[in-house]
Write a protein that holds these residues in place. Sequence first.
Motif, PDB file in Angstrom:
ATOM      1  N   CYS A  43       0.798  -1.151  -0.025  1.00 63.47           N
ATOM      2  CA  CYS A  43       0.066  -0.120   0.064  1.00 63.47           C
ATOM      3  C   CYS A  43       0.817   1.222  -0.087  1.00 63.47           C
ATOM      4  CB  CYS A  43      -0.862   0.239   1.181  1.00 63.47           C
ATOM      5  SG  CYS A  43      -2.330  -1.145   0.946  1.00 63.47           S
ATOM      6  N   SER A  44       2.162   1.290   0.567  1.00 58.30           N
ATOM      7  CA  SER A  44       2.797   2.542   0.609  1.00 58.30           C
ATOM      8  C   SER A  44       3.132   2.890  -0.612  1.00 58.30           C
ATOM      9  CB  SER A  44       4.172   2.209   1.656  1.00 58.30           C
ATOM     10  OG  SER A  44       5.063   1.328   1.205  1.00 58.30           O
ATOM     11  N   ASN A  45       3.336   1.990  -1.693  1.00 61.11           N
ATOM     12  CA  ASN A  45       3.718   2.524  -3.172  1.00 61.11           C
ATOM     13  C   ASN A  45       2.789   3.180  -3.676  1.00 61.11           C
ATOM     14  OD1 ASN A  45       6.263   1.258  -2.826  1.00 61.11           O
ATOM     15  ND2 ASN A  45       5.530  -0.826  -3.637  1.00 61.11           N
ATOM     16  N   VAL A  46       1.332   3.090  -3.240  1.00 59.31           N
ATOM     17  CA  VAL A  46       0.094   3.518  -3.927  1.00 59.31           C
ATOM     18  C   VAL A  46      -0.445   4.906  -3.363  1.00 59.31           C
ATOM     19  CG1 VAL A  46      -2.033   3.216  -4.820  1.00 59.31           C
ATOM     20  CG2 VAL A  46      -0.423   1.181  -4.863  1.00 59.31           C
ATOM     21  N   SER A  48      -0.347   7.354   0.613  1.00 63.02           N
ATOM     22  CA  SER A  48       0.595   7.830   1.667  1.00 63.02           C
ATOM     23  C   SER A  48       0.658   6.765   2.913  1.00 63.02           C
ATOM     24  CB  SER A  48      -0.138   8.872   2.104  1.00 63.02           C
ATOM     25  OG  SER A  48      -1.187   8.797   2.995  1.00 63.02           O
ATOM     26  N   ALA A  49       1.818   7.196   3.492  1.00 62.85           N
ATOM     27  CA  ALA A  49       2.453   6.111   4.581  1.00 62.85           C
ATOM     28  C   ALA A  49       1.469   6.046   5.723  1.00 62.85           C
ATOM     29  CB  ALA A  49       3.830   6.489   4.800  1.00 62.85           C
ATOM     30  N   PRO A  50       0.838   7.103   6.332  1.00 66.21           N
ATOM     31  CA  PRO A  50      -0.100   7.051   7.283  1.00 66.21           C
ATOM     32  C   PRO A  50      -1.525   6.244   7.031  1.00 66.21           C
ATOM     33  CG  PRO A  50       0.681   9.101   7.291  1.00 66.21           C
ATOM     34  CD  PRO A  50       1.178   8.697   5.939  1.00 66.21           C
ATOM     35  N   ILE A  51      -1.863   6.206   5.801  1.00 66.95           N
ATOM     36  CA  ILE A  51      -2.858   5.482   5.264  1.00 66.95           C
ATOM     37  C   ILE A  51      -2.552   4.220   5.077  1.00 66.95           C
ATOM     38  CG2 ILE A  51      -4.883   5.331   3.536  1.00 66.95           C
ATOM     39  CD1 ILE A  51      -4.655   8.400   3.444  1.00 66.95           C
ATOM     40  N   ALA A  52      -1.480   3.844   4.763  1.00 67.09           N
ATOM     41  CA  ALA A  52      -0.995   2.407   4.578  1.00 67.09           C
ATOM     42  C   ALA A  52      -0.894   1.699   5.837  1.00 67.09           C
ATOM     43  CB  ALA A  52       0.436   2.213   3.797  1.00 67.09           C
ATOM     44  N   THR A  53      -0.415   2.579   6.787  1.00 64.18           N
ATOM     45  CA  THR A  53      -0.036   1.794   8.127  1.00 64.18           C
ATOM     46  C   THR A  53      -1.495   1.727   8.774  1.00 64.18           C
ATOM     47  OG1 THR A  53       2.038   3.378   8.533  1.00 64.18           O
ATOM     48  CG2 THR A  53       0.970   2.440  10.711  1.00 64.18           C
ATOM     49  N   PHE A  54      -2.411   2.661   8.673  1.00 64.27           N
ATOM     50  CA  PHE A  54      -3.664   2.169   9.040  1.00 64.27           C
ATOM     51  C   PHE A  54      -4.208   1.000   8.572  1.00 64.27           C
ATOM     52  CE2 PHE A  54      -8.554   2.713   8.618  1.00 64.27           C
ATOM     53  CZ  PHE A  54      -8.686   2.885   9.749  1.00 64.27           C
ATOM     54  N   LEU A  55      -3.984   0.908   7.162  1.00 62.05           N
ATOM     55  CA  LEU A  55      -4.748  -0.280   6.683  1.00 62.05           C
ATOM     56  C   LEU A  55      -4.024  -1.479   7.171  1.00 62.05           C
ATOM     57  CD1 LEU A  55      -5.284   0.972   3.034  1.00 62.05           C
ATOM     58  CD2 LEU A  55      -6.907   0.677   4.442  1.00 62.05           C
ATOM     59  N   ALA A  56      -2.737  -1.523   7.146  1.00 62.82           N
ATOM     60  CA  ALA A  56      -1.960  -2.755   7.563  1.00 62.82           C
ATOM     61  C   ALA A  56      -2.456  -3.064   9.056  1.00 62.82           C
ATOM     62  CB  ALA A  56      -0.621  -2.585   7.603  1.00 62.82           C
ATOM     63  N   THR A  57      -2.400  -1.680   9.655  1.00 62.98           N
ATOM     64  CA  THR A  57      -3.177  -2.197  11.295  1.00 62.98           C
ATOM     65  C   THR A  57      -4.441  -2.859  11.348  1.00 62.98           C
ATOM     66  OG1 THR A  57      -1.677  -0.445  11.832  1.00 62.98           O
ATOM     67  CG2 THR A  57      -3.521  -1.113  13.490  1.00 62.98           C
ATOM     68  N   MET A  58      -5.220  -2.373  10.418  1.00 66.72           N
ATOM     69  CA  MET A  58      -6.755  -3.169  10.359  1.00 66.72           C
ATOM     70  C   MET A  58      -6.388  -4.447  10.098  1.00 66.72           C
ATOM     71  SD  MET A  58      -8.911  -1.039  11.494  1.00 66.72           S
ATOM     72  CE  MET A  58     -10.295  -1.885  10.880  1.00 66.72           C
ATOM     73  N   LEU A  59      -5.753  -4.930   9.214  1.00 64.39           N
ATOM     74  CA  LEU A  59      -5.560  -6.355   8.680  1.00 64.39           C
ATOM     75  C   LEU A  59      -4.929  -7.024   9.917  1.00 64.39           C
ATOM     76  CD1 LEU A  59      -5.367  -8.566   6.702  1.00 64.39           C
ATOM     77  CD2 LEU A  59      -3.136  -7.792   5.911  1.00 64.39           C
ATOM     78  N   VAL A  60      -3.960  -6.341  10.475  1.00 63.46           N
ATOM     79  CA  VAL A  60      -3.547  -7.082  11.879  1.00 63.46           C
ATOM     80  C   VAL A  60      -4.431  -7.345  12.913  1.00 63.46           C
ATOM     81  CG1 VAL A  60      -1.737  -6.793  13.665  1.00 63.46           C
ATOM     82  CG2 VAL A  60      -0.964  -6.418  11.665  1.00 63.46           C
ATOM     83  N   VAL A  61      -5.443  -6.391  12.987  1.00 68.09           N
ATOM     84  CA  VAL A  61      -6.446  -6.525  13.927  1.00 68.09           C
ATOM     85  C   VAL A  61      -7.359  -7.775  13.602  1.00 68.09           C
ATOM     86  CG1 VAL A  61      -8.615  -5.474  14.915  1.00 68.09           C
ATOM     87  CG2 VAL A  61      -6.328  -4.177  14.913  1.00 68.09           C
ATOM     88  N   PHE A  62      -7.798  -7.519  12.346  1.00 67.45           N
ATOM     89  CA  PHE A  62      -8.590  -8.872  11.887  1.00 67.45           C
ATOM     90  C   PHE A  62      -7.846 -10.394  11.926  1.00 67.45           C
ATOM     91  CE2 PHE A  62     -10.520  -5.511   9.319  1.00 67.45           C
ATOM     92  CZ  PHE A  62     -11.766  -5.368   9.955  1.00 67.45           C
ATOM     93  N   CYS A  63      -6.615 -10.340  11.550  1.00 67.56           N
ATOM     94  CA  CYS A  63      -5.891 -11.565  11.594  1.00 67.56           C
ATOM     95  C   CYS A  63      -5.663 -11.913  13.169  1.00 67.56           C
ATOM     96  CB  CYS A  63      -4.362 -11.300  11.115  1.00 67.56           C
ATOM     97  SG  CYS A  63      -4.430 -11.410   9.382  1.00 67.56           S
ATOM     98  N   SER A  64      -5.521 -10.896  14.077  1.00 66.58           N
ATOM     99  CA  SER A  64      -5.166 -11.253  15.383  1.00 66.58           C
ATOM    100  C   SER A  64      -6.728 -11.849  15.912  1.00 66.58           C
ATOM    101  CB  SER A  64      -4.735 -10.261  16.340  1.00 66.58           C
ATOM    102  OG  SER A  64      -3.622  -9.501  15.890  1.00 66.58           O
ATOM    103  N   ARG A  65      -7.869 -11.221  15.629  1.00 69.16           N
ATOM    104  CA  ARG A  65      -9.179 -11.765  16.194  1.00 69.16           C
ATOM    105  C   ARG A  65      -9.564 -13.023  15.659  1.00 69.16           C
ATOM    106  NH1 ARG A  65     -12.659 -11.974  19.663  1.00 69.16           N
ATOM    107  NH2 ARG A  65     -14.816 -11.802  19.062  1.00 69.16           N
TER     108      ARG A  65
END
Length: 96
Positions: A43-46, A48-65
């Motif tokens: 996502c960081s290639n497409v 901005s970094a803060p939005i890419a971090t947010f999306l990655a964090t959401m994926l981590v939350v879903f995987c963790s759950r």
Amino acid sequence: MIANMICSFVGTIGFSIVFNVQPKYYQYCGITGMLGWMCYYWCSNVISAPIATFLATMLVVFCSRFFAVWRKCPITVFLISGIFPLVPGAYVYYTA
């Protein structure tokens, strides 16, 4: 890209060892961290970094759950160690 996957997987497992996670959960913590980092990497290639971090964090939350329900253990086992690759240590250091 393979090196990024391996390094994020191994780094997350290393942090899981420090965090005193039971050995039977190491691979799931590694998968969670690896998926979060790869989401950020792509996502960081497409966007901005803060939005890419947010999306990655959401994926981590879903995987963790998912892993917490599947393996019947607390979500923090996977969430804390899975978010480790996304922590911007060097950038925060250079900013300070």
